[in-house]
Design a protein around this motif. Structure first.
Motif, short mmCIF file in Angstrom:
data_model
loop_
_atom_site.label_atom_id
_atom_site.label_comp_id
_atom_site.label_asym_id
_atom_site.label_seq_id
_atom_site.Cartn_x
_atom_site.Cartn_y
_atom_site.Cartn_z
N ASN A 237 17.17 -0.49 16.29
CA ASN A 237 18.05 0.78 16.51
C ASN A 237 17.50 2.24 15.90
O ASN A 237 18.35 2.94 16.21
CB ASN A 237 19.41 0.37 15.85
N GLY A 238 16.08 2.09 15.90
CA GLY A 238 15.75 2.83 15.23
C GLY A 238 15.40 4.03 14.65
O GLY A 238 15.16 5.04 13.49
N ILE A 239 15.45 2.66 13.21
CA ILE A 239 16.34 3.45 12.06
C ILE A 239 14.70 2.88 11.03
O ILE A 239 13.49 1.77 11.33
CB ILE A 239 17.53 2.77 11.57
N LYS A 240 14.74 3.70 10.58
CA LYS A 240 12.70 3.26 10.06
C LYS A 240 13.30 2.61 8.48
O LYS A 240 14.27 3.34 7.62
CB LYS A 240 12.41 4.93 9.12
N VAL A 241 12.44 1.77 7.66
CA VAL A 241 13.17 0.80 6.52
C VAL A 241 11.75 1.18 5.63
O VAL A 241 10.86 0.34 6.39
CB VAL A 241 13.18 -0.43 7.19
N VAL A 242 12.11 1.71 4.75
CA VAL A 242 10.86 1.75 3.24
C VAL A 242 11.75 0.95 2.70
O VAL A 242 12.91 1.23 2.26
CB VAL A 242 11.36 2.95 2.45
N THR A 243 10.99 -0.43 2.07
CA THR A 243 11.31 -1.14 0.80
C THR A 243 10.94 0.27 -0.44
O THR A 243 9.98 0.25 -0.30
CB THR A 243 10.95 -2.45 0.67
N TYR A 244 11.61 0.11 -1.94
CA TYR A 244 10.50 0.44 -2.88
C TYR A 244 11.70 -0.70 -4.19
O TYR A 244 11.82 -1.21 -4.00
CB TYR A 244 11.00 1.72 -2.94
N ASP A 245 10.55 -0.51 -5.27
CA ASP A 245 10.51 -1.48 -6.60
C ASP A 245 10.54 -3.06 -6.13
O ASP A 245 9.74 -3.94 -6.86
CB ASP A 245 12.42 -1.16 -6.62
N SER A 246 11.77 -3.77 -5.18
CA SER A 246 11.33 -5.66 -4.92
C SER A 246 11.39 -5.52 -3.34
O SER A 246 12.64 -4.02 -2.64
CB SER A 246 12.02 -5.62 -5.52
N ASP A 247 10.13 -5.72 -2.44
CA ASP A 247 9.58 -5.92 -1.27
C ASP A 247 10.73 -7.07 -1.10
O ASP A 247 11.09 -7.85 -1.59
CB ASP A 247 8.43 -6.71 -1.14
N THR A 248 10.40 -6.52 0.91
CA THR A 248 11.28 -8.03 1.12
C THR A 248 9.97 -8.41 2.16
O THR A 248 8.85 -8.53 1.57
CB THR A 248 11.79 -6.98 3.32
N ASN A 249 10.14 -9.60 3.06
CA ASN A 249 8.94 -9.95 3.65
C ASN A 249 7.78 -8.97 4.39
O ASN A 249 8.96 -8.22 4.91
CB ASN A 249 9.57 -10.95 5.14
N PRO A 250 6.18 -8.88 5.06
CA PRO A 250 6.54 -7.58 5.26
C PRO A 250 6.73 -7.13 6.29
O PRO A 250 7.25 -5.87 7.04
CB PRO A 250 4.88 -7.86 5.61
N GLU A 251 7.14 -8.16 7.29
CA GLU A 251 8.06 -7.87 8.52
C GLU A 251 9.19 -7.81 9.00
O GLU A 251 9.30 -7.16 9.78
CB GLU A 251 7.41 -9.45 9.66
N CYS A 252 9.40 -7.23 8.16
CA CYS A 252 11.04 -6.44 7.87
C CYS A 252 11.07 -5.36 7.35
O CYS A 252 12.61 -4.78 6.91
CB CYS A 252 11.95 -7.16 7.47
N ARG A 253 10.16 -4.59 7.22
CA ARG A 253 10.05 -3.26 6.93
C ARG A 253 9.57 -2.30 7.75
O ARG A 253 8.15 -3.00 7.74
CB ARG A 253 10.27 -2.79 5.41
N ASP A 254 8.88 -0.81 7.76
CA ASP A 254 8.42 -0.63 7.55
C ASP A 254 6.94 0.19 6.27
O ASP A 254 5.21 -0.47 7.12
CB ASP A 254 8.04 1.00 7.93
N VAL A 255 7.79 -0.03 5.27
CA VAL A 255 6.20 0.02 4.61
C VAL A 255 6.94 -0.12 3.03
O VAL A 255 8.05 -0.44 3.16
CB VAL A 255 5.81 1.51 4.54
N PHE A 256 6.46 -0.14 1.72
CA PHE A 256 7.07 -0.90 0.82
C PHE A 256 6.40 0.14 -0.25
O PHE A 256 4.60 0.08 -0.77
CB PHE A 256 5.92 -2.53 0.35
N VAL A 257 6.96 0.95 -1.21
CA VAL A 257 6.44 1.90 -2.07
C VAL A 257 6.59 0.81 -3.72
O VAL A 257 7.53 0.42 -3.93
CB VAL A 257 7.74 3.02 -2.04
N SER A 258 5.39 0.42 -3.69
CA SER A 258 5.41 -0.20 -5.06
C SER A 258 5.21 0.77 -5.94
O SER A 258 4.61 1.54 -5.77
CB SER A 258 4.19 -1.31 -5.14
N GLN A 259 5.48 -0.03 -7.26
CA GLN A 259 6.03 0.61 -8.96
C GLN A 259 4.50 1.08 -8.61
O GLN A 259 3.49 1.83 -9.65
CB GLN A 259 5.96 -0.61 -9.95
N ALA A 260 3.64 0.18 -9.10
CA ALA A 260 1.65 0.06 -8.75
C ALA A 260 1.48 -1.60 -8.55
O ALA A 260 1.85 -2.08 -7.90
CB ALA A 260 1.55 0.18 -11.10
N SER A 261 -0.21 -1.51 -8.52
CA SER A 261 -0.34 -2.91 -8.13
C SER A 261 0.15 -3.92 -8.99
O SER A 261 0.40 -4.16 -10.03
CB SER A 261 -1.55 -2.62 -8.25
N ALA A 262 0.47 -4.66 -8.02
CA ALA A 262 1.68 -5.66 -8.64
C ALA A 262 0.42 -6.76 -9.61
O ALA A 262 0.78 -7.24 -10.59
CB ALA A 262 2.34 -7.01 -7.39
#
Length: 360
Positions: free
Chosen positions: A138-163
């Protein structure tokens, strides 16, 4: 991931809101295609790093748990960043850090509300995927932060640091405090928490190194990001393993609850405790000798970076592809890594010597 000390003040309102959202979550509407919004995450879309930053966007933050001090700080960071960028912030989400179905309902509702982007801290890596993919269509950009989904389910993941860095450094901290000897346990959040499980795998791998040959991981317990449960799990670990020498708790709820238990018990100063916590939560326990040191990133900066990423995505400055770069205000410039991961940076270790320098 973290302590529900502020929960009571909004519990009644949150309960009513949750019921209302659950009732409307299944309807489903689509973004107006006449707006020319992109309809999904596609590989043929090219980023334009020089594109103008869009203003007037609505970006929703959906943490694992609202009224949780950690996410309150993180999301306030997102709110300030969006204000600076000329866009609108909103926050919504479940009261429980294990209410995955509730999180799905909130994603569906935000999709119905036609927000421009959402920043989500996922309770489960796969459970939100269907709802998030629909949002992206539907055109909504999806960012995950702190805790990710599977990569195909969002545009980017903002990680606290290298896992990997987060997992290994927590073991290193405890190892130094124990002289690399003794039985240890992990007090985690929920069993499905993506970030927790990733860090724990790196902890286990770190423990295979020769310097840890005299340290033994005896159990991983789960406090479900609930203070009372985490307190009880700490008590249970010490009853089950009377020779327990140390605990790692990679969740601010867990480490605070464990510190609270240790501080009032015969184990204070004897059983070492480290992990991830906020300075405000842990200050008294560092100063009274219950905890020698722990670590964390600045959650406000994590939220701010998630906001900047969401706006950069919606502005077409990035698409989420590896190697793309974007500017995030005073935070500096960031490069997207493998699988759309953006690392905030190295965590900070807090001890009695520096903890008073931090006010979050």
């Amino acid at each position: 991931m973290f302590s529900p000390a502020l929960r009571r003040s909004c519990a009644a309102l949150a309960a009513v809101t949750s019921l209302a959202l659950a009732a409307t979550a299944c309807g489903g509407t689509t973004k107006n295609s006449s707006k020319g919004e992109d309809t999904a995450k596609t590989s043929d879309v090219k980023a334009d790093p020089n594109a103008a930053t869009k203003k007037g966007l609505t970006v929703a933050f959906l943490p694992k748990q609202v009224n949780n001090p950690y996410f309150t700080v993180a999301d306030k960071g997102g709110e300030q960043a969006l204000k600076d960028l000329g866009s609108t912030y909103k926050e919504t989400g479940p009261n429980s850090a294990t209410d995955t179905s509730g999180q799905v309902s909130y994603v569906n509702t935000l999709t119905q509300q036609q927000v421009d982007a959402m920043a989500v801290s996922a309770q489960d890596p796969g459970a939100l995927c269907t709802a998030l993919k629909q949002a992206m269509k539907n055109g909504i950009k999806v960012v995950t932060y702190d805790s990710d989904t599977n990569p195909e389910c969002r545009d980017v993941f903002v990680s606290q640091a290298s896992a990997e860095a987060l997992g290994r450094t927590q073991v290193e901290l405890l190892g130094k405090q124990l002289g690399y000897k003794g039985e240890i346990a992990i007090l985690s959040a929920a069993q499905t928490a993506t970030n927790q499980n990733t860090w724990i795998e790196f902890m286990k791998d770190e423990l295979k190194k020769p310097q840890y040959k005299d340290m033994k991981l005896v159990k991983t317990a789960y406090g479900n990001d609930d203070a009372q449960q985490s307190f009880q799990q700490t008590q249970g670990l010490l009853q089950e393993f009377p020779k327990l020498a140390g605990i790692i708790s990679p969740t601010t709820v867990g480490i605070k609850a464990a510190a609270q238990y240790l501080a009032g018990s015969k184990y204070k100063g004897k059983v070492k405790l480290t992990g991830l916590g906020t300075p405000n939560d842990m200050r008294q326990y560092v100063k009274n000798g219950t905890v020698e040191g722990f670590e964390l990133w600045d959650p406000a900066k994590l939220g701010a970076l998630a906001a900047h990423a969401a706006v950069a995505l919606k502005s077409g400055q990035i698409t989420g592809a590896k190697g793309e770069t974007f500017k995030a205000g005073d935070l500096g410039s960031f490069t997207i890594g493998d699988k759309g991961v953006i690392d905030l940076g190295a965590p900070t270790v807090f001890t009695k010597d520096n903890i008073d320098q931090f006010k979050f």
